[in-house]
Motif scaffolding. Structure first.
Motif, short mmCIF file in Angstrom:
data_model
loop_
_atom_site.label_atom_id
_atom_site.label_comp_id
_atom_site.label_asym_id
_atom_site.label_seq_id
_atom_site.Cartn_x
_atom_site.Cartn_y
_atom_site.Cartn_z
N LYS A 40 0.83 -1.31 0.00
CA LYS A 40 -0.09 0.20 -0.11
C LYS A 40 0.83 1.30 -0.02
O LYS A 40 1.86 1.28 0.64
N ARG A 41 0.49 2.32 -0.65
CA ARG A 41 1.16 3.53 -0.69
C ARG A 41 0.56 4.18 0.42
O ARG A 41 -0.61 4.37 0.67
N PHE A 42 1.41 4.73 1.38
CA PHE A 42 1.07 5.63 2.35
C PHE A 42 1.89 6.75 2.80
O PHE A 42 3.09 6.76 2.67
N LEU A 43 1.29 7.70 3.59
CA LEU A 43 2.37 8.84 4.16
C LEU A 43 1.60 9.09 5.42
O LEU A 43 0.73 9.05 5.67
N VAL A 44 2.59 9.27 6.49
CA VAL A 44 2.33 9.75 7.83
C VAL A 44 2.35 11.34 7.81
O VAL A 44 3.40 11.85 7.17
N LEU A 45 1.29 12.01 8.18
CA LEU A 45 1.17 13.56 7.97
C LEU A 45 1.42 14.14 9.40
O LEU A 45 0.89 13.31 10.44
#
Length: 259
Positions: A40-45
């Motif tokens: 999965k593509r993910f980012l922590v913001l």
């Protein structure tokens, strides 16, 4: 449950969702690993503009979470991405720390106090009367006023700290100029994050612990929204808002088996 399995990309807040007081919350490490295992593509913001992604990655590792710096997106990075698209000279007077100066350098900006196009305010622990005075004079003379995030206070072990939004209010009072604020709840931050990982709103979800920032911005960006109750918002608080998240969970541990 089927909706969560259909999500291709994930955005998630950090404090109150993955960590609390520098300790990983239940299920956070397992959720990150599940995203990695399922590609999965993910980012922590984070609205925190103090630190570079490398710094934050190291801090999260000490909390028990292994998150590569490429999977971190800060309000400073979103500010750099936004300003890169703006016309004019790429010059800025900056009040902030390494996270912000790094992001602006990466966006091609020269940092200067000599008639800059922009005055950019971020989080810092070393606010000075001289720096604020300089910002007020530059803005009064025509520099455009940009703020990384609207938060008026931030947490610390000893209690609340004044944050960028509080200092921005002081500068606004002195200049009568309202800033453009890039970070949450501005959906601009989510859109820039999605461009970073080539995500589409129809198949992207946002996990957050605040209705007034994470959930409203996710909703306005057209994302599937997931509220977790491990941060600032309680289930009773949700009833006070005229909108609702798509899901309400006790914590991210409940999401692991849904992906």
């Amino acid at each position: 449950m089927s909706k969560a399995r259909n999500i291709e990309c994930w955005l998630t807040d950090m404090d109150g969702v993955l960590v609390h007081e520098e300790q990983a919350l239940p299920g956070a490490a397992e959720l990150i690993q599940r995203w990695v295992d399922t590609s999965k593509r993910f980012l922590v913001l984070t609205n925190n503009s103090l630190f570079t992604p490398r710094d934050l990655s190291a801090r999260l590792k000490r909390s028990g979470l292994r998150i590569p710096q490429d999977n971190i997106w800060t309000s400073a990075m979103a500010t750099g991405a936004f300003l890169k698209t703006q016309p004019g000279d790429k010059t800025a007077y900056v009040i902030g720390e390494a996270g912000l100066t790094f992001a602006l350098h990466d966006a091609g900006f020269v940092l200067t106090d000599d008639d800059p196009d922009f005055v950019v305010l971020g989080e810092t622990r070393t606010f000075s009367f001289e720096a604020i005075t300089k910002a007020i004079r530059l803005i009064s003379n025509g520099s455009r006023f940009i703020v990384t995030n609207p938060d008026t206070t931030g947490p610390s072990k000893d209690g609340l700290l004044p944050a960028a939004g509080a200092v921005a209010a002081m500068i606004t009072a002195a200049t009568n100029r309202q800033p453009y604020v890039v970070g949450k709840p501005n959906p601009m931050m989510f859109r820039s994050a999605m461009r970073r990982i080539e995500a589409h709103s129809e198949t992207t979800a946002m996990i957050g612990d605040r209705m007034d920032t994470d959930i409203v911005a996710g909703m306005e960006a057209g994302l599937h929204t997931v509220l977790v109750l491990t941060g600032l918002t309680t289930e009773a608080d949700v009833a006070t808002y005229p909108f609702r998240p798509n899901q309400i969970l006790n914590g991210v541990h409940e999401l692991v088996d849904q992906i």
